[in-house]
Design a protein around this motif. Structure first.
Motif, PDB file in Angstrom:
ATOM      1  N   LEU B 168      18.126 -46.442  -9.580  1.00  0.00           N
ATOM      2  CA  LEU B 168      18.844 -45.179  -9.757  1.00  0.00           C
ATOM      3  C   LEU B 168      18.126 -44.062  -9.013  1.00  0.00           C
ATOM      4  O   LEU B 168      18.744 -43.235  -8.340  1.00  0.00           O
ATOM      5  CB  LEU B 168      18.958 -44.835 -11.250  1.00  0.00           C
ATOM      6  CG  LEU B 168      19.676 -43.538 -11.573  1.00  0.00           C
ATOM      7  CD1 LEU B 168      21.110 -43.576 -11.103  1.00  0.00           C
ATOM      8  CD2 LEU B 168      19.636 -43.231 -13.049  1.00  0.00           C
ATOM      9  N   LEU B 169      16.785 -44.064  -9.120  1.00  0.00           N
ATOM     10  CA  LEU B 169      15.998 -43.072  -8.392  1.00  0.00           C
ATOM     11  C   LEU B 169      16.258 -43.205  -6.890  1.00  0.00           C
ATOM     12  O   LEU B 169      16.481 -42.200  -6.195  1.00  0.00           O
ATOM     13  CB  LEU B 169      14.518 -43.290  -8.706  1.00  0.00           C
ATOM     14  CG  LEU B 169      13.530 -42.321  -8.086  1.00  0.00           C
ATOM     15  CD1 LEU B 169      13.814 -40.917  -8.540  1.00  0.00           C
ATOM     16  CD2 LEU B 169      12.110 -42.692  -8.448  1.00  0.00           C
ATOM     17  N   LEU B 172      19.639 -41.792  -6.009  1.00  0.00           N
ATOM     18  CA  LEU B 172      19.635 -40.329  -5.945  1.00  0.00           C
ATOM     19  C   LEU B 172      18.977 -39.830  -4.679  1.00  0.00           C
ATOM     20  O   LEU B 172      19.447 -38.880  -4.051  1.00  0.00           O
ATOM     21  CB  LEU B 172      18.867 -39.772  -7.149  1.00  0.00           C
ATOM     22  CG  LEU B 172      19.663 -39.667  -8.420  1.00  0.00           C
ATOM     23  CD1 LEU B 172      18.760 -39.242  -9.550  1.00  0.00           C
ATOM     24  CD2 LEU B 172      20.770 -38.654  -8.237  1.00  0.00           C
ATOM     25  N   LEU B 173      17.872 -40.476  -4.299  1.00  0.00           N
ATOM     26  CA  LEU B 173      17.182 -40.012  -3.103  1.00  0.00           C
ATOM     27  C   LEU B 173      18.033 -40.266  -1.863  1.00  0.00           C
ATOM     28  O   LEU B 173      18.016 -39.475  -0.923  1.00  0.00           O
ATOM     29  CB  LEU B 173      15.811 -40.690  -2.976  1.00  0.00           C
ATOM     30  CG  LEU B 173      14.791 -40.239  -4.020  1.00  0.00           C
ATOM     31  CD1 LEU B 173      13.461 -40.936  -3.800  1.00  0.00           C
ATOM     32  CD2 LEU B 173      14.589 -38.738  -3.993  1.00  0.00           C
ATOM     33  N   TYR B 175      21.268 -40.137  -1.914  1.00  0.00           N
ATOM     34  CA  TYR B 175      22.251 -39.057  -1.975  1.00  0.00           C
ATOM     35  C   TYR B 175      21.649 -37.778  -1.415  1.00  0.00           C
ATOM     36  O   TYR B 175      22.295 -37.053  -0.645  1.00  0.00           O
ATOM     37  CB  TYR B 175      22.682 -38.829  -3.432  1.00  0.00           C
ATOM     38  CG  TYR B 175      23.831 -37.864  -3.576  1.00  0.00           C
ATOM     39  CD1 TYR B 175      25.132 -38.322  -3.640  1.00  0.00           C
ATOM     40  CD2 TYR B 175      23.613 -36.500  -3.629  1.00  0.00           C
ATOM     41  CE1 TYR B 175      26.191 -37.449  -3.758  1.00  0.00           C
ATOM     42  CE2 TYR B 175      24.666 -35.615  -3.742  1.00  0.00           C
ATOM     43  CZ  TYR B 175      25.948 -36.099  -3.813  1.00  0.00           C
ATOM     44  OH  TYR B 175      26.997 -35.232  -3.917  1.00  0.00           O
ATOM     45  N   TRP B 176      20.390 -37.528  -1.787  1.00  0.00           N
ATOM     46  CA  TRP B 176      19.709 -36.333  -1.308  1.00  0.00           C
ATOM     47  C   TRP B 176      19.586 -36.374   0.213  1.00  0.00           C
ATOM     48  O   TRP B 176      19.887 -35.397   0.903  1.00  0.00           O
ATOM     49  CB  TRP B 176      18.325 -36.237  -1.967  1.00  0.00           C
ATOM     50  CG  TRP B 176      17.628 -34.940  -1.743  1.00  0.00           C
ATOM     51  CD1 TRP B 176      18.204 -33.707  -1.747  1.00  0.00           C
ATOM     52  CD2 TRP B 176      16.246 -34.748  -1.493  1.00  0.00           C
ATOM     53  NE1 TRP B 176      17.246 -32.754  -1.517  1.00  0.00           N
ATOM     54  CE2 TRP B 176      16.039 -33.354  -1.357  1.00  0.00           C
ATOM     55  CE3 TRP B 176      15.143 -35.597  -1.385  1.00  0.00           C
ATOM     56  CZ2 TRP B 176      14.784 -32.804  -1.107  1.00  0.00           C
ATOM     57  CZ3 TRP B 176      13.898 -35.057  -1.148  1.00  0.00           C
ATOM     58  CH2 TRP B 176      13.714 -33.670  -1.008  1.00  0.00           C
ATOM     59  N   LEU B 204      12.407 -40.383   4.177  1.00  0.00           N
ATOM     60  CA  LEU B 204      13.141 -40.371   2.915  1.00  0.00           C
ATOM     61  C   LEU B 204      13.980 -41.639   2.770  1.00  0.00           C
ATOM     62  O   LEU B 204      14.043 -42.245   1.690  1.00  0.00           O
ATOM     63  CB  LEU B 204      14.025 -39.123   2.869  1.00  0.00           C
ATOM     64  CG  LEU B 204      14.635 -38.767   1.522  1.00  0.00           C
ATOM     65  CD1 LEU B 204      13.571 -38.713   0.456  1.00  0.00           C
ATOM     66  CD2 LEU B 204      15.361 -37.444   1.600  1.00  0.00           C
ATOM     67  N   LEU B 207      11.657 -44.495   1.785  1.00  0.00           N
ATOM     68  CA  LEU B 207      11.263 -44.405   0.374  1.00  0.00           C
ATOM     69  C   LEU B 207      12.424 -44.837  -0.516  1.00  0.00           C
ATOM     70  O   LEU B 207      12.256 -45.640  -1.443  1.00  0.00           O
ATOM     71  CB  LEU B 207      10.836 -42.970   0.054  1.00  0.00           C
ATOM     72  CG  LEU B 207      10.442 -42.683  -1.395  1.00  0.00           C
ATOM     73  CD1 LEU B 207       9.198 -43.455  -1.763  1.00  0.00           C
ATOM     74  CD2 LEU B 207      10.224 -41.200  -1.626  1.00  0.00           C
TER      75      LEU B 207
END
Lengths: 226, 486
Positions: B168-169, B172-173, B175-176, B204, B207
């Motif tokens: 999930l993290l 989100l990243l 998405y960021w 990013l 990661l």
């Protein structure tokens, strides 16, 4: 982009709330009493709800107010209440089995923050965002993640594992509010409800553990090896 | 056409689950589940064929039918059908008739969540669907309510939930990373992410991908995140073990594959692939070590799943047309083969009343009908010809050589040989070591034997003949995954 358009006041409010949440994660890490875990978790959820409101006001995302209300309601009230019910039924007041003394756990948590900071700093500077609230958000997100895993690893009581899992989730949610406030609301709401179902399932399984294994300590869960 | 089929496919298990929960009758639930599984399996075949002309989007773009997803649906449908047939015979032996309706309700629900995960077009919703598969299957793993099965269920839910929270993290990243390209609000579909990927920040994106890989890798059972897998697979009822191994692991692998093609587009593909290959080799290594010294029969099968997920990870990690084709083929072959193996293991476990390999002796004599089938399955699962896993593993090895991963190919070949010897050595013991000469032959119902036939016959056919249309299908899939988007 929210991060680049914040006023200094807004940035400090958001930073303050994010740091409060991290501090509360440390409170949980250092506490031996399950009740204290629970209060810290509820407070942390409220801090995150306040953060959503702040981001909603300063970033002009009115839908975040709905998220804030739902966060306060579900993460701040319903989840703690569910867990409180389990604690009362199990009659465990404090963490009896711990591998790591709270003091050593705090040191390990501090190292997790340093590590997260170095990762966040690297990513932040490659994005040209060094020194902004984004680096702070990423740091706190990653360190709450690591602290959550630490809690899962060094605590044995099934309940503190549930709380550790919730810290993991809170960290992600906090980061999401700052980094991607524009994320479609549907997803955030579904994730909130999902969390509720997860905790309900955890609760049911804890009851099964009591009924069929006779213990809620993972130290007693060693039938299956190899 | 495709939309209607998809709707039927999803509705069938949903109706079966709801009706079983409402009526609470074991026999009725059993039949409903069987009917639902038949519908899912039958609709999956035309959907797979149709998907070659896709991707098709439904429901305002929330649902997608593409080649990769449809292939996973096909594997799921087949395993679901086999497991549903098998559970008719197997679950009656458990003597839990008053609770059996809940088993079938959860079973159909489990199949439903797996099917849904395979067609989710939104990365966030995919994550939620995967989380739901965990929640439903936890109660299936703990269905027998013994201390061991509850322990397995608890470990399963804690490890997998914590693990996929990393995914999930990562989501989100991602998405960021995309929001720097597309603005703060956008629909996070696979397609949109793929289009935004070339402009994403590489640090990013790396990661995020690594977090995704570890997160969904936990669910796939890639070592060293596999800790839950042997426990859950060995303690759940045998049809559920087959579903976990043959359907659930594939659908989690689907997420990794989709993100891998986004990572490729974001020009961080080589690091991403190396990481996936490294996890694949680690899984083979862990699989080999634990298979050689294994004592539990179902844990043996579970570690073999870790091994085969490693092989599939290697196939996708190597990439290229050969790698993707091999991985797809291996996914199907493993699903069929592992189902048969778990059915056999369930049969002998019930018959001998033990999970220990050392207690199972003289299978050849005591179960004359099942014995040749199970042995053939064991030969097939170790990758020996003439079965299909031999072909798919060979293609994956060739892909590795072609794409410059010779170290991984060498490790894979060596470990596969170790596994071949270790795995079949256990079967030598069970088949040819002297057991209790007096014991009577076992009686196994046709429900318990037929699905093994159904699983192994196609494996033999596919091992002797790799159909040309199938090869062509894989080539189209490889092209779609390599970023050539229509």
């Amino acid at each position: 982009m929210l991060i680049t358009t914040l006023t200094p006041l807004a940035e400090s409010i958001i930073s303050l709330l994010a740091i409060i949440s991290l501090m509360l994660a440390f409170v949980m890490l250092g506490s031996r009493w399950l009740n204290n875990y629970l209060y810290a978790f509820a407070l942390e959820s409220w801090a995150i709800a306040a953060l959503s409101v702040a981001v909603g006001i300063y970033g002009h995302y009115p839908e975040l107010f709905v998220i804030a209300a739902l966060t306060a309601l579900f993460r701040g009230l319903v989840l703690p209440w569910l867990i409180w019910r389990i604690i009362r039924r199990l009659n465990v007041a404090r963490e009896i089995h711990e591998i790591l003394q709270p003091s050593s756990a705090l040191v390990a948590g501090a190292m997790a923050v340093v590590f997260s900071l170095s990762v966040a700093y690297h990513v932040g500077s490659s994005l040209g965002l060094a020194g902004t609230v984004a680096v702070l958000a990423l740091t706190i997100m990653l360190s709450m993640k690591l602290i959550g895993f630490l809690m899962l690893a060094v605590r044995h009581e099934a309940l503190s594992q549930i709380l550790g899992f919730l810290v993991l989730e809170n960290g992600i949610f906090l980061g999401a509010q700052i980094l991607v406030p524009g994320m479609p609301m549907l997803i955030e709401i579904v994730i909130l409800f999902d969390l509720l179902i997860v905790v309900t399932c955890f609760g049911m399984l804890v009851q099964y553990l009591v009924a069929h294994v006779g213990s809620t300590s993972s130290l007693d869960l060693k039938r299956l090896v190899g | 056409m495709a939309g209607t089929l998809l709707l039927i496919m999803v509705l069938a298990p949903a109706v079966a689950a709801a009706a079983s929960a409402l009526t609470r009758q074991a026999r009725l639930a059993e039949r409903l589940n069987l009917a639902a599984s038949l519908i899912v399996a039958v609709t999956a075949v035309p959907l797979t064929v149709l998907s070659a002309g896709g991707p098709y989007y439904f429901w305002g773009g929330y649902i997608v039918l593409d080649l990769t997803g449809a292939w996973v649906l096909l594997c799921t449908g087949l395993v679901y059908l086999l497991a549903a047939i098998f559970s008719v015979g197997y679950m009656r032996l458990l003597d839990e008739d008053d609770r059996l309706w809940s088993f079938y309700a959860l079973f159909a629900g489990f199949a439903l969540t797996i099917c849904l995960s395979a067609v989710m077009n939104n990365a966030g919703l995919y994550w939620i669907a995967i989380e739901l598969t965990t929640l439903v299957s936890t109660f299936l793993v703990g269905f027998e309510r013994g201390p061991e099965s509850i322990e397995a269920a608890w470990k399963y839910i804690i490890i997998v939930s914590a693990g996929i929270s990393l995914a999930l993290l990562g989501t989100l990243l991602f998405y960021w990373a995309g929001s720097f390209v597309l603005g703060p609000t956008y629909d996070m579909t696979w397609q949109v992410l793929g289009q935004a990927a070339p402009k994403m920040n590489p640090a990013l994106a790396t990661l995020s991908f690594l977090l995704i890989l570890v997160g969904y890798g936990t669910k796939v059972g890639l070592a060293p995140m596999h800790a839950w897998l042997p426990d859950a697979h060995s303690e759940s009822p045998a049809p559920i073990s087959a579903m976990l191994s043959g359907a659930l692991l594939n659908v989690a692998m689907l997420g990794i594959v989709r993100y891998l093609s986004i990572a490729d587009a974001a020009t961080v593909g080589s690091l991403a692939r190396t990481a996936l290959v490294a996890f694949g080799v680690a899984s083979l290594l862990i699989g080999a070590l634990y298979i050689v010294r294994q004592e539990g029969i179902k844990r043996l099968m579970a570690y073999s799943s870790v091994e085969h997920m490693g092989v599939i990870a290697l196939g996708f990690g190597f990439g290229g047309p050969l790698g993707v084709a091999g991985a797809f083929y291996h996914m199907l072959n493993h699903s069929l083969n592992k189902s048969a193996m778990f059915f056999g293991a369930g049969n002998v476990m019930r018959a001998y009343g033990s999970k220990e390999i050392s207690a199972i002796r003289g299978v050849w004599r005591r179960a004359p009908v099942m014995a040749p089938l199970w042995l053939a399955g064991a030969v097939a699962i170790t990758g020996a010809p003439p079965f299909a896993l031999f072909l798919s593993e060979l293609v994956i090895l060739r892909a590795g050589l072609e794409r410059g991963f010779s170290w991984a190919v060498a490790a894979m070949a060596a470990l596969l040989i170790v596994i071949f010897i270790g795995f079949l050595n256990h079967f030598r013991g069970m088949y040819f070591d002297d057991g209790d000469e007096e014991a009577a032959p076992l009686s196994l119902s046709a429900w318990c034997i037929a699905p093994m036939w159904l699983a192994l016959a196609p494996l033999l056919v596919l091992g002797l003949w790799w159909p040309q249309p199938l090869w062509h299908h894989f080539m189209v899939a490889a092209q779609a995954l390599s970023g050539v988007r229509p």
